[in-house]
Enzyme design. Structure first.
Site, PDB file in Angstrom:
ATOM      1  CG  HIS A  94     -36.508 -26.655 -56.307  1.00 54.43           C
ATOM      2  ND1 HIS A  94     -36.929 -25.794 -57.300  1.00 54.43           N
ATOM      3  CD2 HIS A  94     -37.505 -26.665 -55.370  1.00 54.43           C
ATOM      4  CE1 HIS A  94     -38.116 -25.297 -56.973  1.00 54.43           C
ATOM      5  NE2 HIS A  94     -38.496 -25.813 -55.816  1.00 54.43           N
ATOM      6  CD  GLU A  95     -37.748 -28.486 -52.045  1.00 53.15           C
ATOM      7  OE1 GLU A  95     -38.063 -27.566 -51.267  1.00 53.15           O
ATOM      8  OE2 GLU A  95     -38.441 -28.807 -53.022  1.00 53.15           O
ATOM      9  CG  HIS A 147     -37.745 -22.968 -52.135  1.00 53.47           C
ATOM     10  ND1 HIS A 147     -38.335 -21.852 -52.686  1.00 53.47           N
ATOM     11  CD2 HIS A 147     -38.233 -24.035 -52.834  1.00 53.47           C
ATOM     12  CE1 HIS A 147     -39.139 -22.215 -53.673  1.00 53.47           C
ATOM     13  NE2 HIS A 147     -39.098 -23.530 -53.783  1.00 53.47           N
ATOM     14  CD  GLU A 165     -41.893 -23.818 -56.283  1.00 52.48           C
ATOM     15  OE1 GLU A 165     -41.065 -24.669 -56.655  1.00 52.48           O
ATOM     16  OE2 GLU A 165     -42.122 -23.579 -55.087  1.00 52.48           O
TER      17      GLU A 165
END
Length: 319
Positions: free
Chosen positions: A130-131, A134, A201
């Site tokens: 997930h990071e 980003h 998100e």
């Protein structure tokens, strides 16, 4: 598109900064605020990642000091086609993580000791994917700059209370204007943070699931992190609330509902979206990240291992 959004965001925050300067010192205060904002924008572009990492006293690790954790990030970055980011550990009992950096070539990811202690290998992979999403979408620049400028705007609003409460300081609005600045400026900065965080998100969740290869790893991690965040306080985040939107789950106490004043989407909504994604695709768009078996002989965090911490996560190919 992200570059345009970042430019528009910086322009809005600069105007907001100038407005508070006008309340404090009239036109002269506004011009001083413009110069300060321009300097902050330039400084933040090059240094905001280091500032945020310093706020949380993050310690950089490598394949020797944290082999499992570092190996997960390395394999996921390869899956995503990204350069290897710098890898950090935050000494905090609250499980959480964030990414920062002005571009993929100058990016960093950070996970708390609480996350590495309480989540399984698969769940950590979901979080770090997930990071990395980003980073791939270049959200990290906008998120980090917003954190820096929002904090500055909040401080300037408080500064107005002490130095802008009378017309002798060239304040055209007097004490009423100061009260407005104290309330409206931090609120406006907070709303900007929410606007950029909540929509990103969901997209980072989806791309993260593709990078790690299994949406259920991330959904399991989100449930655990959200549950822990309600009972384990993050003191550094409480002191720096402008950085809350950078984390995978809101680290601040008191966040419960998916409403206008939430920095993150509701966790259950995110989990439901990931579970739908898992049902729609029996396999991920990329091969699931696999552990380096040699690296797993050592601990990821000194004197700790991978804790299962409650309900078992979805099984990975090494389980």
């Amino acid at each position: 598109m992200n570059l345009m959004r970042t430019a528009m965001l910086l322009a809005f925050m600069t105007v907001l900064f100038m407005a508070v300067g006008y309340v404090i010192g009239g036109r002269g205060g506004m011009m001083i605020a413009l110069v300060i904002a321009a300097g902050m924008n330039f400084f933040s572009y090059w240094n905001s990642d280091r500032m945020v990492l310093r706020m949380y006293r993050a310690q950089e690790v490598d394949e020797h000091s944290a082999p499992e954790y570092y190996g997960i990030v390395r394999d996921l970055a390869k899956n995503a086609g990204l350069p290897m980011p710098r890898v950090y550990v935050i000494d905090s009992p609250q499980p959480n993580a964030f990414a920062t950096g002005r571009n993929p070539e100058n990016a960093a990811v950070a996970a708390s000791t609480g996350l590495l202690h309480s989540l399984s290998y698969e769940e950590v992979a979901g979080v770090m994917a997930h990071e990395l999403a980003h980073i791939q979408y270049r959200d990290t620049l906008t998120m980090t700059l917003t954190a820096t400028l929002a904090g500055a705007i909040s401080m300037l609003g408080n500064f107005a209370f002490f130095f802008g409460g009378n017309r002798e300081n060239n304040n055209p609005l007097g004490f009423i204007g100061v009260l407005i600045a104290m309330i409206v400026a931090p609120l406006a900065a907070m709303l900007v943070q929410m606007a950029i965080s909540r929509t990103r998100e969901y997209s980072a969740d989806r791309r993260g699931a593709e990078i790690c290869g299994n949406p259920l790893w991330l959904s399991s991690a989100l449930r655990k992190i959200a549950g822990a965040a309600q009972v384990i306080h993050n003191n550094d985040a409480e002191r720096n609330p402008a950085t809350a939107h950078m984390f995978i789950i809101n680290p601040l106490s008191g966040e419960r509902m998916d409403n206008l004043f939430s920095t993150h989407p509701n966790t259950e909504n995110r989990v439901a979206a990931l579970e739908r994604m898992a049902r729609e695709t029996s396999t991920g768009s990329t091969a699931p990240v696999r552990p380096d078996n040699a690296g797993r002989k050592s601990r990821s965090v000194p004197r700790t291992g991978w804790g299962r911490g409650g309900s078992e996560p979805p099984k990975g190919p090494w389980s």
